[in-house]
Scaffold this motif. Structure first.
Motif, mmCIF file in Angstrom:
data_model
loop_
_atom_site.group_PDB
_atom_site.id
_atom_site.type_symbol
_atom_site.label_atom_id
_atom_site.label_comp_id
_atom_site.label_asym_id
_atom_site.label_seq_id
_atom_site.Cartn_x
_atom_site.Cartn_y
_atom_site.Cartn_z
ATOM 1 N N GLY A 1 0.825 -1.201 0.000
ATOM 2 C CA GLY A 1 0.000 0.000 0.000
ATOM 3 C C GLY A 1 0.860 1.251 0.000
ATOM 4 N N GLY A 2 0.189 2.389 -0.153
ATOM 5 C CA GLY A 2 0.921 3.656 -0.158
ATOM 6 C C GLY A 2 0.090 4.768 -0.738
ATOM 7 N N LEU A 3 0.785 5.858 -1.034
ATOM 8 C CA LEU A 3 0.160 7.042 -1.617
ATOM 9 C C LEU A 3 0.488 7.085 -3.107
ATOM 10 C CD1 LEU A 3 -1.263 9.819 -1.356
ATOM 11 C CD2 LEU A 3 1.000 10.772 -0.783
ATOM 12 N N VAL A 4 -0.550 7.283 -3.919
ATOM 13 C CA VAL A 4 -0.363 7.318 -5.367
ATOM 14 C C VAL A 4 -1.294 8.367 -5.946
ATOM 15 C CG1 VAL A 4 -2.060 5.489 -5.778
ATOM 16 C CG2 VAL A 4 -0.208 5.855 -7.429
ATOM 17 N N GLN A 5 -0.909 8.934 -7.066
ATOM 18 C CA GLN A 5 -1.760 9.914 -7.724
ATOM 19 C C GLN A 5 -2.849 9.227 -8.542
ATOM 20 O OE1 GLN A 5 1.008 12.353 -10.005
ATOM 21 N NE2 GLN A 5 1.016 13.899 -8.373
ATOM 22 N N THR A 6 -3.906 9.962 -8.805
ATOM 23 C CA THR A 6 -4.973 9.450 -9.675
ATOM 24 C C THR A 6 -4.391 8.959 -10.996
ATOM 25 O OG1 THR A 6 -6.636 10.920 -8.704
ATOM 26 C CG2 THR A 6 -7.060 10.081 -10.917
ATOM 27 N N GLY A 7 -4.836 7.763 -11.382
ATOM 28 C CA GLY A 7 -4.333 7.152 -12.601
ATOM 29 C C GLY A 7 -3.142 6.250 -12.400
ATOM 30 N N GLY A 8 -2.585 6.264 -11.209
ATOM 31 C CA GLY A 8 -1.419 5.452 -10.912
ATOM 32 C C GLY A 8 -1.771 4.006 -10.600
ATOM 33 N N SER A 9 -0.731 3.253 -10.259
ATOM 34 C CA SER A 9 -0.884 1.820 -9.997
ATOM 35 C C SER A 9 -0.189 1.429 -8.707
ATOM 36 C CB SER A 9 -0.265 1.004 -11.145
ATOM 37 O OG SER A 9 -0.918 1.248 -12.371
ATOM 38 N N LEU A 10 -0.723 0.395 -8.083
ATOM 39 C CA LEU A 10 -0.101 -0.243 -6.933
ATOM 40 C C LEU A 10 -0.336 -1.741 -7.034
ATOM 41 C CD1 LEU A 10 -1.143 2.034 -3.917
ATOM 42 C CD2 LEU A 10 1.167 1.752 -4.819
ATOM 43 N N ARG A 11 0.570 -2.497 -6.442
ATOM 44 C CA ARG A 11 0.395 -3.949 -6.364
ATOM 45 C C ARG A 11 0.449 -4.351 -4.912
ATOM 46 N NH1 ARG A 11 4.457 -8.841 -7.925
ATOM 47 N NH2 ARG A 11 2.943 -10.331 -8.737
ATOM 48 N N LEU A 12 -0.657 -4.861 -4.417
ATOM 49 C CA LEU A 12 -0.727 -5.358 -3.048
ATOM 50 C C LEU A 12 -0.354 -6.835 -3.019
ATOM 51 C CD1 LEU A 12 -4.072 -3.739 -1.816
ATOM 52 C CD2 LEU A 12 -1.757 -2.756 -1.902
ATOM 53 N N LYS B 1 4.706 -19.460 -3.775
ATOM 54 C CA LYS B 1 5.213 -18.419 -2.884
ATOM 55 C C LYS B 1 4.273 -18.155 -1.720
ATOM 56 C CE LYS B 1 7.933 -16.032 -6.415
ATOM 57 N NZ LYS B 1 8.191 -14.756 -7.128
ATOM 58 N N ASN B 2 3.162 -18.914 -1.635
ATOM 59 C CA ASN B 2 2.177 -18.711 -0.570
ATOM 60 C C ASN B 2 1.703 -17.256 -0.528
ATOM 61 O OD1 ASN B 2 2.283 -21.384 0.250
ATOM 62 N ND2 ASN B 2 2.540 -20.878 2.405
ATOM 63 N N THR B 3 1.498 -16.679 -1.689
ATOM 64 C CA THR B 3 1.186 -15.252 -1.752
ATOM 65 C C THR B 3 0.075 -14.970 -2.751
ATOM 66 O OG1 THR B 3 3.474 -14.699 -1.172
ATOM 67 C CG2 THR B 3 2.153 -12.950 -2.161
ATOM 68 N N GLY B 4 -0.833 -14.094 -2.345
ATOM 69 C CA GLY B 4 -1.851 -13.576 -3.236
ATOM 70 C C GLY B 4 -1.556 -12.124 -3.553
ATOM 71 N N TYR B 5 -2.090 -11.669 -4.708
ATOM 72 C CA TYR B 5 -1.776 -10.320 -5.172
ATOM 73 C C TYR B 5 -3.051 -9.608 -5.623
ATOM 74 C CZ TYR B 5 2.868 -12.405 -5.540
ATOM 75 O OH TYR B 5 4.049 -13.058 -5.274
ATOM 76 N N LEU B 6 -2.987 -8.288 -5.537
ATOM 77 C CA LEU B 6 -4.029 -7.462 -6.139
ATOM 78 C C LEU B 6 -3.327 -6.336 -6.895
ATOM 79 C CD1 LEU B 6 -7.120 -7.081 -6.392
ATOM 80 C CD2 LEU B 6 -6.926 -5.379 -4.554
ATOM 81 N N GLN B 7 -3.326 -6.427 -8.221
ATOM 82 C CA GLN B 7 -2.774 -5.384 -9.065
ATOM 83 C C GLN B 7 -3.855 -4.340 -9.294
ATOM 84 O OE1 GLN B 7 0.405 -4.989 -10.432
ATOM 85 N NE2 GLN B 7 -0.375 -2.982 -11.067
ATOM 86 N N MET B 8 -3.556 -3.109 -8.955
ATOM 87 C CA MET B 8 -4.547 -2.026 -9.047
ATOM 88 C C MET B 8 -4.024 -0.972 -10.019
ATOM 89 S SD MET B 8 -5.665 -1.698 -5.053
ATOM 90 C CE MET B 8 -4.118 -0.950 -4.569
ATOM 91 N N ASN B 9 -4.728 -0.793 -11.101
ATOM 92 C CA ASN B 9 -4.358 0.183 -12.130
ATOM 93 C C ASN B 9 -5.446 1.246 -12.243
ATOM 94 O OD1 ASN B 9 -2.066 -1.421 -12.795
ATOM 95 N ND2 ASN B 9 -3.332 -2.659 -14.179
#
Length: 115
Positions: free
Chosen positions: A9-20, A75-83
């Motif tokens: 998580g974090g701070l991102v501008q409108t239109g940006g992306s993050l991967r949880l 990897k015992n990991t789930g992801y959420l790519q947010m664009n």
């Protein structure tokens, strides 16, 4: 003991992306389904996306086409790519691991989308 740890998580501008990411420990990941939820201030927690143990995926219509849920059982990991993030995506995001009769939550990770 099951433990889920979210990150990304974090701070991102409108239109940006993050991967949880949601790292699972204490149980084998592959037999479980995983959800991502989010909760904005003053609002109820809502389901964002689901990925089943077999890899089937479902999305809240508010994120359809922008978010992508995935998993890596090795990897015992789930992801959420947010664009294409929007200010209304601002919330604490939680992962939930579940199967019939059992579920566990992570501690949450804050996502803030600025104008």
């Amino acid at each position: 003991q099951v433990r889920l740890v979210e990150s990304g998580g974090g701070l991102v501008q409108t239109g940006g992306s993050l991967r949880l990411s949601c790292r699972v420990s204490g149980v084998p990941f592959s037999p479980y389904n995983m959800d991502w939820y989010r909760q904005a201030p003053g609002k109820q927690r809502e389901l964002v996306a689901t990925i089943t143990r077999l890899g089937s995926k479902e999305y809240n219509e508010s994120v359809e086409g922008r978010f992508a849920i995935s998993r890596d059982n090795a990897k015992n990991t789930g992801y959420l790519q947010m664009n294409s993030l929007k200010p209304e995506d601002t919330a604490v995001y939680y992962c939930k691991l579940w199967r019939e009769g059992s579920y566990s939550w992570g501690q949450g990770t804050q996502v803030t989308v600025s104008l």
